[in-house]
Design a protein around this motif. Structure first.
Motif, PDB file in Angstrom:
ATOM      1  N   GLN A  90      31.738  39.383  40.299  1.00  0.00           N
ATOM      2  CA  GLN A  90      30.879  39.029  41.422  1.00  0.00           C
ATOM      3  C   GLN A  90      31.329  39.639  42.747  1.00  0.00           C
ATOM      4  O   GLN A  90      30.514  40.185  43.494  1.00  0.00           O
ATOM      5  CB  GLN A  90      30.802  37.501  41.568  1.00  0.00           C
ATOM      6  N   HIS A  91      32.631  39.549  43.053  1.00  0.00           N
ATOM      7  CA  HIS A  91      33.087  39.933  44.384  1.00  0.00           C
ATOM      8  C   HIS A  91      33.785  41.294  44.441  1.00  0.00           C
ATOM      9  O   HIS A  91      34.123  41.759  45.526  1.00  0.00           O
ATOM     10  CB  HIS A  91      34.039  38.859  44.930  1.00  0.00           C
ATOM     11  N   SER A 140      45.789  28.530  29.247  1.00  0.00           N
ATOM     12  CA  SER A 140      45.272  27.582  30.236  1.00  0.00           C
ATOM     13  C   SER A 140      43.938  28.022  30.829  1.00  0.00           C
ATOM     14  O   SER A 140      43.235  27.223  31.450  1.00  0.00           O
ATOM     15  CB  SER A 140      46.293  27.383  31.366  1.00  0.00           C
ATOM     16  N   GLY A 141      43.569  29.288  30.649  1.00  0.00           N
ATOM     17  CA  GLY A 141      42.324  29.790  31.221  1.00  0.00           C
ATOM     18  C   GLY A 141      42.588  30.740  32.378  1.00  0.00           C
ATOM     19  O   GLY A 141      43.736  30.959  32.778  1.00  0.00           O
ATOM     20  N   CYS A 142      41.509  31.304  32.928  1.00  0.00           N
ATOM     21  CA  CYS A 142      41.622  32.239  34.055  1.00  0.00           C
ATOM     22  C   CYS A 142      40.655  31.826  35.144  1.00  0.00           C
ATOM     23  O   CYS A 142      39.445  32.043  35.044  1.00  0.00           O
ATOM     24  CB  CYS A 142      41.321  33.672  33.593  1.00  0.00           C
ATOM     25  N   ALA A 143      41.192  31.212  36.190  1.00  0.00           N
ATOM     26  CA  ALA A 143      40.356  30.717  37.284  1.00  0.00           C
ATOM     27  C   ALA A 143      39.696  31.845  38.061  1.00  0.00           C
ATOM     28  O   ALA A 143      38.664  31.644  38.704  1.00  0.00           O
ATOM     29  CB  ALA A 143      41.201  29.851  38.225  1.00  0.00           C
ATOM     30  N   ALA A 144      40.272  33.045  37.988  1.00  0.00           N
ATOM     31  CA  ALA A 144      39.720  34.176  38.745  1.00  0.00           C
ATOM     32  C   ALA A 144      38.361  34.629  38.212  1.00  0.00           C
ATOM     33  O   ALA A 144      37.573  35.217  38.949  1.00  0.00           O
ATOM     34  CB  ALA A 144      40.692  35.345  38.712  1.00  0.00           C
ATOM     35  N   MET A 145      38.085  34.358  36.951  1.00  0.00           N
ATOM     36  CA  MET A 145      36.833  34.816  36.347  1.00  0.00           C
ATOM     37  C   MET A 145      35.620  34.352  37.152  1.00  0.00           C
ATOM     38  O   MET A 145      34.710  35.124  37.436  1.00  0.00           O
ATOM     39  CB  MET A 145      36.718  34.306  34.908  1.00  0.00           C
ATOM     40  N   GLU A 146      35.605  33.080  37.512  1.00  0.00           N
ATOM     41  CA  GLU A 146      34.489  32.522  38.264  1.00  0.00           C
ATOM     42  C   GLU A 146      34.873  32.194  39.699  1.00  0.00           C
ATOM     43  O   GLU A 146      34.074  31.632  40.441  1.00  0.00           O
ATOM     44  CB  GLU A 146      33.965  31.257  37.566  1.00  0.00           C
ATOM     45  N   GLY A 147      36.099  32.551  40.083  1.00  0.00           N
ATOM     46  CA  GLY A 147      36.557  32.289  41.438  1.00  0.00           C
ATOM     47  C   GLY A 147      36.295  33.468  42.361  1.00  0.00           C
ATOM     48  O   GLY A 147      35.470  34.339  42.081  1.00  0.00           O
ATOM     49  N   PHE A 148      37.028  33.516  43.460  1.00  0.00           N
ATOM     50  CA  PHE A 148      36.898  34.621  44.415  1.00  0.00           C
ATOM     51  C   PHE A 148      37.737  35.781  43.884  1.00  0.00           C
ATOM     52  O   PHE A 148      38.959  35.736  43.910  1.00  0.00           O
ATOM     53  CB  PHE A 148      37.374  34.186  45.795  1.00  0.00           C
ATOM     54  N   ASN A 149      37.088  36.822  43.381  1.00  0.00           N
ATOM     55  CA  ASN A 149      37.793  37.890  42.667  1.00  0.00           C
ATOM     56  C   ASN A 149      37.684  39.250  43.337  1.00  0.00           C
ATOM     57  O   ASN A 149      37.670  40.272  42.666  1.00  0.00           O
ATOM     58  CB  ASN A 149      37.320  37.961  41.214  1.00  0.00           C
ATOM     59  N   ARG A 150      37.649  39.269  44.656  1.00  0.00           N
ATOM     60  CA  ARG A 150      37.537  40.533  45.400  1.00  0.00           C
ATOM     61  C   ARG A 150      38.686  41.482  45.107  1.00  0.00           C
ATOM     62  O   ARG A 150      38.506  42.694  45.043  1.00  0.00           O
ATOM     63  CB  ARG A 150      37.477  40.243  46.898  1.00  0.00           C
TER      64      ARG A 150
END
Length: 340
Positions: free
Chosen positions: A315-316, A147-157
């Motif tokens: 990113q985070h 289904s994919g990984c939303a954390a890749m481009e999401g808030f991944n602190r």
């Protein structure tokens, strides 16, 4: 929460047989129709969220085998029954004296109430607290393969900088597991194909392209014991946990360290990292960097650089690389200075 059938098997054989009737060889434990529960602090939570939806829950708390609830300390090591509670193990005087890193890792985990409920075997099998895994409206390869990984481009602190893949960057959030992998622990498991002994380092699987396959266990296998050998570095060991608040919070970075010293020089080091990786993380590059060296600020810093040489921040969570290094340096120096 979906309706489910609740059973309380009388012994391990009955529990394995019940699980085998409702699972196949291809079923993963986290996705099987029948799942085991002990303390329930992890599975019950995810059943309420709709992340886990077994048709049948097999409660192991009525199992008759006394060894499942015992802590046995001998000259050869320590054996924890799978149903020993976290709080009981953390408070055990022999555990605190001979394996302080284990006592530390348990004492610093969760709340007192959860430590008194959660079993040791259940603790090492706990699932990630990734926000995108817990919220079923987000894409998550661990929850729904492909289904994919939303954390890749999401808030991944909170996410991992070590052991990640293109399919998953979810952090393994446990503490106890870091102590076990540092001390070369092994797992005893029993299932329909018999009993087996699994090095703890092989229990958890890296996500790679199959993050939904989290461990080496079969769906009908039960952990019956955790065994830690008696080693010279176990006495001089500690677990350091850095987090946003002092209690009831998961690690942003942690380090389990055990040292065998010859004066100021390192005969052997055992290092595991938490809060920064997708699985309990043995830092063998850091161990090798310390071998035969005088343990001081410079050598500890060099070991920390080696531990995070392959880190892949996003990113985070880029701060975790420097935080992880500083955590490891501090843990090494504090372990060096322990009175044993």
């Amino acid at each position: 929460m979906r309706p489910f059938i609740y059973e309380q098997p009388a012994d391990i054989s009955a529990a394995v047989a019940a699980a085998s009737r409702f699972t196949t060889d291809d079923d993963q434990p986290t996705r099987a129709n029948a799942q085991f529960i002990a303390g329930g602090t992890n599975l019950a939570d995810y059943m309420k969220l709709g992340v886990a939806a077994p048709n049948r829950v097999l409660d192991l708390n009525r199992l008759e085998e006394p060894a499942l609830r015992q802590i046995r300390v001998t000259d050869d090591g320590i054996r924890f029954g799978a149903l020993v509670r976290m709080g009981e193990a953390a408070d055990n005087s022999e555990v605190k004296r001979r394996y302080p890193v284990i006592a530390d890792s348990l004492r610093l985990a969760a709340s007192g109430q959860i430590r008194n409920m959660a079993s040791l075997a259940g603790n090492v099998l706990q699932r990630t607290r990734c926000e995108y895994f817990r919220e079923t409206s987000w894409a998550c390869n661990k929850r729904v393969p492909g289904s994919g990984c939303a954390a890749m481009e999401g808030f991944n602190r909170q996410h991992a900088v070590l052991g990640a893949s293109d399919a998953c960057i979810a952090t393994y959030h446990g503490d106890f597991a870091q102590a076990l992998i540092a001390l070369d622990a092994v797992i005893r498991a029993e299932g329909s194909r018999g009993t087996r002994k699994i090095p703890f380092a092989r229990l958890h699987r890296l996500p790679r392209d199959t993050p939904h396959i989290e461990t080496d266990l079969a769906a009908d296998e039960i952990i019956t014991a955790i065994e830690v050998p008696a080693m010279p570095w176990a006495w001089r060991s500690r677990y350091l946990k850095i987090r946003d608040r002092e209690s009831y919070a998961f690690a942003l970075a942690s380090a389990a360290v055990a040292l065998d010293l010859d004066g100021d020089s390192v005969r052997e080091a055992r290092i595991a990292l938490g809060g920064v990786a997708t699985v309990p993380w043995r830092a063998k590059e850091a161990e090798a960097a310390l071998q035969g060296k005088k343990l001081d600020q410079a050598s500890a810093s060099a070991a920390a650089e080696a531990a995070f040489a392959d880190a892949e921040p996003r990113q985070h969570n880029a701060f975790k690389v420097e935080l992880g290094k500083r955590t490891l340096v501090r843990a090494l120096l504090e372990t060096r200075d322990m009175k044993v």
